[in-house]
Design an enzyme around this catalytic site. Structure first.
Site: not given
Ligand code: FAD
Ligand code: SIN
Length: 537
Positions: A34, A106, A230, A290, A351, A394
């Site tokens: 995130t 996008e 990506h 993508r 990604h 996605r």
């Molecule tokens: P995360 O945000 O990854 O959080 C996971 C959490 O779990 C972290 O706190 C981690 O430490 C914790 N964790 C993991 N394993 C354990 C464990 N065993 N024990 C305790 N804690 C643990 N999506 C979009 O919609 N728009 C975007 O613009 C976009 N840009 C992106 C850019 C990048 C560089 C990346 C990598 C991803 C992007 N995505 C985007 C995808 C999106 O960011 C993620 O899918 C989303 O943030 C996932 O959120 P989450 O809360 O599921 O996981």
């Molecule tokens: C990006 O900014 O290209 C990432 C967007 C996404 O993963 O949804």
């Protein structure tokens, strides 16, 4: 709550109004995918130009119509309300001078509908959520606390027909101690598994822990063959990881091979799109979805033998580029690339995991042995879960949205368990017996194993797969799994070993799912499927 990204913290903040919430997170509170999200969060906010129908259609088209239509409708229609909640906790999505949202474009979207905070949207959301949780009297975030395994009634042989989750074993990374946490409701919000691949945009926390933990207690997993690569990650030699947001192409960025770029320079032309290889692959050019763009780049790199292609944006107003993409501009500059003048060398990288733990419309985890039943008191939300929203691919910026929508739905559903608390007293829980394990002499073996898995996955289970590559992968992974299992059951646990055990399991599940898919669709492409389809036509 396991995980402190957008999904986990969104749930925690709401559940905190009904009881105490402990969020365990394996690094610092903000460290998550995130926190690195750039492009933004998709939602229909301008009802004059856009509509729910259009967002639904784009999501289905990107997903190859393998999406679960009900879920697509739920996510798209519940979006505005969830966005309002993010704004209420202090996320300042950018606005134009007239006060309307500055909506970005996008790949795969037919309208501008991405809310963003420059190119640092995720960091703004993560900060606001962490701040709100820290202020909440009922929410406690415990850092450096890593979940190892879930505790379920069936695992403890307390129940045979129904199953319910009772909590988790948590490893304290600082002290090395393992504790039993009991909970009325356990939520997996552990994010993705990009670290399984050599090149990934994902931070180091993304090791598929949630998928592995859920699988080990009998959860169904689905769609794991759909790994999103990506297309545009800054090429830096080995291990490229810095994302160049799709929004750069949304603003007019154009992909060219090195030779196309040289031709463009020589020609003196103003419009780079005429030179882009992407015209051959899709009428939307560089802004195709993508799956199409990543495969096209892979194909062009294989043809030319080049190590990267270029993403060019220097034909646009330099001031606009700097203001719109300050993070990308400054990071590229630190590598000696001025994106207002120079082309950006880019490659695809792993990604996003489209598949994950199978959940129902309330985020409850579905059982593998009986898909009509759930594991009670257990939810999975965010990237770790597979809701059916994305189908075979996605749509950009639908992930942050899915996380907030399902965090809300799970929170509402989970309230039913609060009236009926977990009954097993802590004293009766089996404790982790640390005395039977020995110290690991050479931790470097674990690093070698991890590195080998990443290379196997990158080389054989990447953008383009084949039956032979998948078979090579599974043979090698099976050997490594034996090795890792030996370490896990005989040596004192550490962070690397916990992750490695998860990584090897998830890698194997991805390969097995890939072997089963006989049709190329969305992100999934096996050259043998294509050969077979051609022969049968
Ligand atoms: P995360 O945000 O990854 O959080 C996971 C959490 O779990 C972290 O706190 C981690 O430490 C914790 N964790 C993991 N394993 C354990 C464990 N065993 N024990 C305790 N804690 C643990 N999506 C979009 O919609 N728009 C975007 O613009 C976009 N840009 C992106 C850019 C990048 C560089 C990346 C990598 C991803 C992007 N995505 C985007 C995808 C999106 O960011 C993620 O899918 C989303 O943030 C996932 O959120 P989450 O809360 O599921 O996981
Ligand atoms: C990006 O900014 O290209 C990432 C967007 C996404 O993963 O949804």
């Amino acid at each position: 709550m396991i995980g402190s990204g957008i999904a986990g913290l969104s749930f925690a903040l709401k559940a905190g109004n009904h009881g105490t919430v402990t969020v365990v997170t394996k690094k610092s509170s903000v460290e998550s995918s995130t926190n690195y999200a750039q492009g933004g969060i998709a939602a229909v906010m301008d009802f004059e130009r856009d509509s729910f129908e259009s967002h639904i259609k784009d999501t289905l088209e990107a997903g190859g119509y393998l999406n679960d239509l009900d879920v697509v409708e739920i996510v798209v229609k519940e979006a505005p309300e969830r966005i309002k909640e993010l704004i209420d906790i202090g996320v300042e999505f950018e606005k134009r001078e007239n006060g309307s949202f500055d909506l970005a474009m996008e790949g795969g979207h037919s309208q501008r509908r991405i809310l963003h905070v420059a190119d640092l949207t995720g960091a703004a959301i993560e900060r606001a959520l962490v701040d709100a949780c820290e202020k909440h009297p009922n929410v406690t975030i415990i850092e450096n606390a890593m979940a190892i395994d879930l505790i379920t009634a069936r695992k403890l042989k307390l129940k045979t027909d129904e199953d319910e989750c009772l909590g988790a074993y948590i490893f304290d990374k600082k002290s090395g101690e393992i504790s039993t946490y009991l909970a009325n409701v356990t939520v997996l919000a552990t994010g993705g598994c990009g670290q399984i691949y050599l090149n990934t945009t994902n931070p180091s926390i993304s090791t598929g822990d949630g998928i592995a933990m859920a699988y080990r207690v009998g959860a169904k997993v689905r769609d794991l063959e759909f790994v999103q690569f990506h297309p545009t990650v800054l090429y830096t030699g080995e291990k490229s990881s810095f994302l160049i947001s799709e929004a750069v192409r949304g603003e007019g960025g154009v992909l060219m091979t090195i030779s196309e770029y040289e031709e463009f320079l020589k020609s003196g032309e103003k419009d780079p799109t005429k030179f882009s290889f992407m015209r051959k692959y899709d009428e939307r050019g560089s802004l195709a979805t993508r799956d199409i763009v990543a495969r096209a780049i892979d194909r062009e790199l294989k043809k030319s033998g080049d190590r990267y292609v270029y993403l060019y944006i220097a034909h646009l107003d330099p001031e606009h580029i700097k203001e719109r993409f300050p993070n990308i501009y400054n990071t590229c500059l630190s590598y000696g690339i001025d994106i207002t003048k120079d082309p950006i060398p880019v490659v695809p990288a792993a990604h996003y995991m489209v598949g994950g733990i199978a959940v129902n419309k309330n985020g409850q985890v579905i059982r593998r042995d009986n898909p009509n039943q759930v594991i009670n008191r257990l939810y999975a939300i965010g990237e770790v879960a597979c809701t059916g929203l994305h189908g075979a691919n996605r749509l950009a910026s639908n992930s942050l949205l899915e996380s907030v929508v399902f965090a809300h739905r799970s929170y509402v559903d989970s309230l039913k368990y609060l009236e009926n608390p977990v009954k097993i007293p802590l004293e009766e829980m089996p404790l982790w017996d640390a005395t039977k394990y020995k110290p690991i002499d050479e931790k470097v073996f674990l690093k070698h194993d991890f590195d080998e898995i990443r290379r196997i996955m990158w080389n054989y289970v990447g953008i383009v797969r084949s039956n032979e590559r998948l078979q090579r992968a599974i043979r090698r992974l099976n050997l490594l799994e034996e090795d890792i299992s030996h370490y896990y059951w005989n040596y004192i646990l550490n962070e690397d070993l916990i992750e490695l055990r998860n990584v090897i399991l998830v890698a194997r599940l991805i390969v097995e799912a890939s072997m089963e898919r006989k049709q190329n669709i969305g992100l999934f492409y096996n050259i043998d499927n294509e050969k077979r389809e051609k022969q049968s036509n």
